[in-house]
Design a protein around this motif. Structure first.
Motif, PDB file in Angstrom:
ATOM      1  N   ARG A  43       0.840  -1.279  -0.433  1.00 56.70           N
ATOM      2  CA  ARG A  43       0.050  -0.186  -0.219  1.00 56.70           C
ATOM      3  C   ARG A  43       0.963   0.681   0.013  1.00 56.70           C
ATOM      4  NH1 ARG A  43      -5.869  -0.755   2.396  1.00 56.70           N
ATOM      5  NH2 ARG A  43      -5.361   1.547   2.078  1.00 56.70           N
ATOM      6  N   LYS A  44       2.336   1.276   0.141  1.00 53.26           N
ATOM      7  CA  LYS A  44       2.830   2.446   1.093  1.00 53.26           C
ATOM      8  C   LYS A  44       3.846   2.418  -0.145  1.00 53.26           C
ATOM      9  CE  LYS A  44       7.059  -0.184   2.804  1.00 53.26           C
ATOM     10  NZ  LYS A  44       7.871   0.041   3.576  1.00 53.26           N
ATOM     11  N   PHE A  45       3.229   2.295  -1.640  1.00 54.97           N
ATOM     12  CA  PHE A  45       4.241   1.708  -3.115  1.00 54.97           C
ATOM     13  C   PHE A  45       3.001   2.278  -3.647  1.00 54.97           C
ATOM     14  CE2 PHE A  45       7.639  -1.464  -0.489  1.00 54.97           C
ATOM     15  CZ  PHE A  45       8.261   0.107   0.154  1.00 54.97           C
ATOM     16  N   MET A  46       1.958   1.968  -3.780  1.00 55.17           N
ATOM     17  CA  MET A  46       1.031   2.605  -4.492  1.00 55.17           C
ATOM     18  C   MET A  46      -0.343   3.787  -4.227  1.00 55.17           C
ATOM     19  SD  MET A  46      -0.717  -1.419  -4.795  1.00 55.17           S
ATOM     20  CE  MET A  46      -1.685  -1.550  -3.873  1.00 55.17           C
ATOM     21  N   GLN A  47      -0.346   3.788  -4.828  1.00 55.41           N
ATOM     22  CA  GLN A  47      -2.032   4.858  -4.938  1.00 55.41           C
ATOM     23  C   GLN A  47      -2.754   3.349  -4.770  1.00 55.41           C
ATOM     24  OE1 GLN A  47      -1.627   7.362  -7.951  1.00 55.41           O
ATOM     25  NE2 GLN A  47      -0.121   8.108  -7.841  1.00 55.41           N
ATOM     26  N   GLY A  48      -3.466   3.237  -5.510  1.00 54.15           N
ATOM     27  CA  GLY A  48      -4.242   2.070  -5.341  1.00 54.15           C
ATOM     28  C   GLY A  48      -4.444   0.424  -6.641  1.00 54.15           C
ATOM     29  N   VAL A  49      -5.245   0.609  -6.901  1.00 52.90           N
ATOM     30  CA  VAL A  49      -5.181  -1.948  -7.796  1.00 52.90           C
ATOM     31  C   VAL A  49      -6.626  -1.708  -7.740  1.00 52.90           C
ATOM     32  CG1 VAL A  49      -4.368  -3.027  -5.912  1.00 52.90           C
ATOM     33  CG2 VAL A  49      -3.971  -3.103  -8.321  1.00 52.90           C
ATOM     34  N   LEU A  50      -6.681  -2.384  -8.929  1.00 55.77           N
ATOM     35  CA  LEU A  50      -8.000  -3.195  -9.783  1.00 55.77           C
ATOM     36  C   LEU A  50      -7.676  -4.468  -9.880  1.00 55.77           C
ATOM     37  CD1 LEU A  50     -10.906  -2.991 -10.039  1.00 55.77           C
ATOM     38  CD2 LEU A  50     -10.058  -2.371 -12.259  1.00 55.77           C
ATOM     39  N   VAL A  51      -8.298  -5.158  -9.235  1.00 51.25           N
ATOM     40  CA  VAL A  51      -8.374  -6.777 -10.085  1.00 51.25           C
ATOM     41  C   VAL A  51      -8.991  -6.904 -10.478  1.00 51.25           C
ATOM     42  CG1 VAL A  51      -7.223  -9.193  -9.259  1.00 51.25           C
ATOM     43  CG2 VAL A  51      -6.354  -6.831  -8.178  1.00 51.25           C
ATOM     44  N   VAL A  52      -8.976  -7.941 -12.054  1.00 43.10           N
ATOM     45  CA  VAL A  52      -9.847  -7.923 -12.870  1.00 43.10           C
ATOM     46  C   VAL A  52      -9.509 -10.278 -12.430  1.00 43.10           C
ATOM     47  CG1 VAL A  52     -11.758  -8.493 -14.172  1.00 43.10           C
ATOM     48  CG2 VAL A  52     -11.145  -6.186 -13.677  1.00 43.10           C
ATOM     49  N   VAL A  53     -11.256 -11.156 -12.480  1.00 44.82           N
ATOM     50  CA  VAL A  53     -10.663 -12.408 -12.989  1.00 44.82           C
ATOM     51  C   VAL A  53     -12.173 -12.884 -12.724  1.00 44.82           C
ATOM     52  CG1 VAL A  53     -10.256 -14.891 -11.619  1.00 44.82           C
ATOM     53  CG2 VAL A  53      -9.074 -12.124 -11.184  1.00 44.82           C
ATOM     54  N   GLY A  54     -11.896 -12.869 -14.201  1.00 45.84           N
ATOM     55  CA  GLY A  54     -13.946 -13.295 -14.401  1.00 45.84           C
ATOM     56  C   GLY A  54     -14.770 -12.414 -14.532  1.00 45.84           C
ATOM     57  N   GLU A  55     -15.529 -12.446 -13.788  1.00 39.47           N
ATOM     58  CA  GLU A  55     -16.505 -11.975 -13.487  1.00 39.47           C
ATOM     59  C   GLU A  55     -16.869 -10.739 -12.449  1.00 39.47           C
ATOM     60  OE1 GLU A  55     -18.383 -11.307 -16.278  1.00 39.47           O
ATOM     61  OE2 GLU A  55     -17.295 -12.175 -17.059  1.00 39.47           O
ATOM     62  N   SER A  56     -15.118 -11.242 -11.332  1.00 40.73           N
ATOM     63  CA  SER A  56     -14.927 -10.730 -10.353  1.00 40.73           C
ATOM     64  C   SER A  56     -14.134  -9.800 -10.259  1.00 40.73           C
ATOM     65  CB  SER A  56     -14.830 -12.226  -9.507  1.00 40.73           C
ATOM     66  OG  SER A  56     -16.180 -12.902  -8.761  1.00 40.73           O
ATOM     67  N   ALA A  57     -14.254  -8.384  -9.641  1.00 40.04           N
ATOM     68  CA  ALA A  57     -12.879  -7.539  -9.733  1.00 40.04           C
ATOM     69  C   ALA A  57     -13.040  -6.967  -8.184  1.00 40.04           C
ATOM     70  CB  ALA A  57     -13.698  -6.557 -10.283  1.00 40.04           C
ATOM     71  N   GLY A  58     -12.226  -6.787  -7.921  1.00 36.93           N
ATOM     72  CA  GLY A  58     -12.097  -5.935  -6.363  1.00 36.93           C
ATOM     73  C   GLY A  58     -10.845  -4.830  -6.565  1.00 36.93           C
ATOM     74  N   THR A  59     -11.018  -3.700  -5.692  1.00 38.47           N
ATOM     75  CA  THR A  59      -9.889  -2.319  -5.518  1.00 38.47           C
ATOM     76  C   THR A  59      -9.349  -2.244  -4.367  1.00 38.47           C
ATOM     77  OG1 THR A  59     -11.812  -0.497  -4.647  1.00 38.47           O
ATOM     78  CG2 THR A  59     -11.391  -0.762  -7.745  1.00 38.47           C
ATOM     79  N   LEU A  60      -8.320  -1.272  -3.882  1.00 33.77           N
ATOM     80  CA  LEU A  60      -7.730  -1.685  -2.637  1.00 33.77           C
ATOM     81  C   LEU A  60      -7.191   0.421  -2.942  1.00 33.77           C
ATOM     82  CD1 LEU A  60      -6.208  -2.624  -0.193  1.00 33.77           C
ATOM     83  CD2 LEU A  60      -4.934  -3.243  -1.110  1.00 33.77           C
ATOM     84  N   GLY A  61      -7.313   0.847  -2.165  1.00 32.88           N
ATOM     85  CA  GLY A  61      -6.668   1.829  -1.815  1.00 32.88           C
ATOM     86  C   GLY A  61      -7.618   3.036  -3.458  1.00 32.88           C
ATOM     87  N   LYS A  62      -6.709   4.176  -3.620  1.00 32.21           N
ATOM     88  CA  LYS A  62      -7.584   5.343  -4.252  1.00 32.21           C
ATOM     89  C   LYS A  62      -7.190   4.723  -5.720  1.00 32.21           C
ATOM     90  CE  LYS A  62      -8.023   9.108  -0.554  1.00 32.21           C
ATOM     91  NZ  LYS A  62      -7.165   9.949  -0.651  1.00 32.21           N
ATOM     92  N   ILE A  63      -8.138   4.569  -6.475  1.00 34.86           N
ATOM     93  CA  ILE A  63      -7.697   4.257  -7.939  1.00 34.86           C
ATOM     94  C   ILE A  63      -8.936   5.905  -9.034  1.00 34.86           C
ATOM     95  CG2 ILE A  63      -7.376   1.867  -7.810  1.00 34.86           C
ATOM     96  CD1 ILE A  63     -10.949   1.816  -9.154  1.00 34.86           C
ATOM     97  N   PRO A  64      -8.367   5.647  -9.845  1.00 34.00           N
ATOM     98  CA  PRO A  64      -9.368   7.007 -10.969  1.00 34.00           C
ATOM     99  C   PRO A  64      -9.857   6.877 -11.229  1.00 34.00           C
ATOM    100  CG  PRO A  64      -7.031   6.590 -11.523  1.00 34.00           C
ATOM    101  CD  PRO A  64      -6.926   5.281 -10.429  1.00 34.00           C
ATOM    102  N   LYS A  65     -11.190   7.712 -10.836  1.00 36.55           N
ATOM    103  CA  LYS A  65     -12.799   7.675 -11.398  1.00 36.55           C
ATOM    104  C   LYS A  65     -12.310   6.160 -12.588  1.00 36.55           C
ATOM    105  CE  LYS A  65     -17.307   9.694 -12.699  1.00 36.55           C
ATOM    106  NZ  LYS A  65     -17.747  10.901 -13.191  1.00 36.55           N
TER     107      LYS A  65
END
Length: 251
Positions: A213-235
Motif C-alpha cells: 500500500r505504501k508504494f502505490m496509489q491503488g489497484v484494480l483486480v479482475v478475475v472473470g466476472e469478479s473484481a476488487g479494488t484497494l486504495g485510491k484508483i481514478p474514476k
C-alpha cells in the motif's frame, strides 16, 4: 483555451514495442531507448542473475562506478514488489522515455509499452481497461486528471500477453507515482491470483496488495466476472471501445 496538437508514433526496438502520444515529437527518442537497452543488456552480460532471478536483486557499484539508471530503477522496483528486476523492465522503459520527453519540453506525454504506461499530461485522459474474456474488458476506463500526473499505470495478466505470471488474473492494474514501481507491483499481485473460484483469486490478490500500500496509489483486480479494488484508483467511466491491453486515449 489553446489545445495542443497531439501526435502518435509507434516505436519498436527488439522486445520494446511502445506507442507514444505527445505534443512534441522528438526524433532522438528511439536513440535514447536504444541506449537504455544497450546499457541493460551490457549489465546482464556481466550479471546474468539480473535476467533470470524471480527474487529481488541487489546491484552494487563496480570498478567503473554506479550501475546504469535503468538497472538501478528496475532493481529498486523489484525490491519494492518482492519480484525479480525484469518484472519492471517495460514500465521502467516507459518511465525513462516519458522523462526524456518532459526534459526536452513536452507538456503532454503518454508512453504505452505493451500495457505498461507512464504519463504526464496537461489534459485529462482515459486509460482503457482490457481484461481478456471478462465482460468488463473494453467497457470501462480510468479517467486520469492531469493534475495527478506524472503517474505509472501498469497491468499484469495471467491470461493475456506473453509476460510470466503465476496467477490467473485477467488483469491487475496498479496506479503508482512511477511506472517502474507499478509494473513490479502488478506482477507481484497478479502472481497471487490463486484459487478455483474467481472471487477467491481476487481476494488473494488484494491480500497481497495490502503489503504494498505504501508504494502505490491503488489497484484494480479482475478475475472473470469478479473484481476488487484497494486504495485510491481514478474514476471509472464507461467506454465503447474494445481496447487492447493498456490502450488509451479518449480526451
Amino acid at each position: 483555451m489553446i489545445v495542443n496538437r497531439i501526435t502518435r508514433e509507434r516505436i519498436k526496438i527488439g522486445e520494446t514495442d511502445l506507442v507514444l502520444k505527445t505534443d512534441l515529437m522528438k526524433h532522438e527518442l528511439p536513440n535514447f531507448i536504444l541506449k537504455q537497452r544497450f546499457e541493460l543488456k551490457s549489465y546482464i552480460r556481466e550479471n546474468p542473475d539480473f535476467l533470470n532471478s524471480f527474487e529481488p536483486v541487489i546491484v552494487e557499484k563496480k570498478n567503473n562506478g554506479e550501475p546504469p539508471l535503468i538497472v538501478s530503477l528496475m532493481a529498486r522496483a523489484g525490491r519494492r514488489g518482492e519480484v525479480g528486476p525484469m518484472a519492471a523492465v517495460a514500465g521502467t522503459i516507459s518511465q525513462l522515455s516519458m522523462g526524456f520527453m518532459i526534459e526536452n519540453g513536452a507538456k503532454y506525454v503518454i508512453v504505452d509499452n505493451g500495457g505498461d504506461v507512464a504519463l504526464q499530461t496537461d489534459q485529462d485522459v482515459v486509460v482503457g481497461l482490457y481484461a481478456g474474456e471478462s465482460s468488463l474488458s473494453g467497457e470501462l476506463g480510468f479517467k486520469i486528471k492531469f493534475g495527478k500526473t506524472p503517474m505509472g499505470v501498469c497491468t499484469s495478466s495471467g491470461t493475456v500477453g506473453h509476460s510470466i505470471s503465476f496467477g490467473r488474473s485477467d488483469s491487475v492494474t496498479v496506479f503508482a507515482d512511477e511506472a517502474s514501481i507499478a509494473d513490479a507491483l502488478a506482477t507481484s499481485i497478479a502472481n497471487n491470483a490463486l484459487g478455483k473460484k474467481d472471487h477467491d483469486a481476487v481476494q488473494k490478490s488484494l491480500e497481497r496488495a495490502e503489503d504494498f500500500r505504501k508504494f502505490m496509489q491503488g489497484v484494480l483486480v479482475v478475475v472473470g466476472e469478479s473484481a476488487g479494488t484497494l486504495g485510491k484508483i481514478p474514476k471509472l467511466v464507461q467506454t465503447n471501445k474494445k481496447v487492447v491491453l493498456g490502450d488509451l486515449f479518449e480526451i
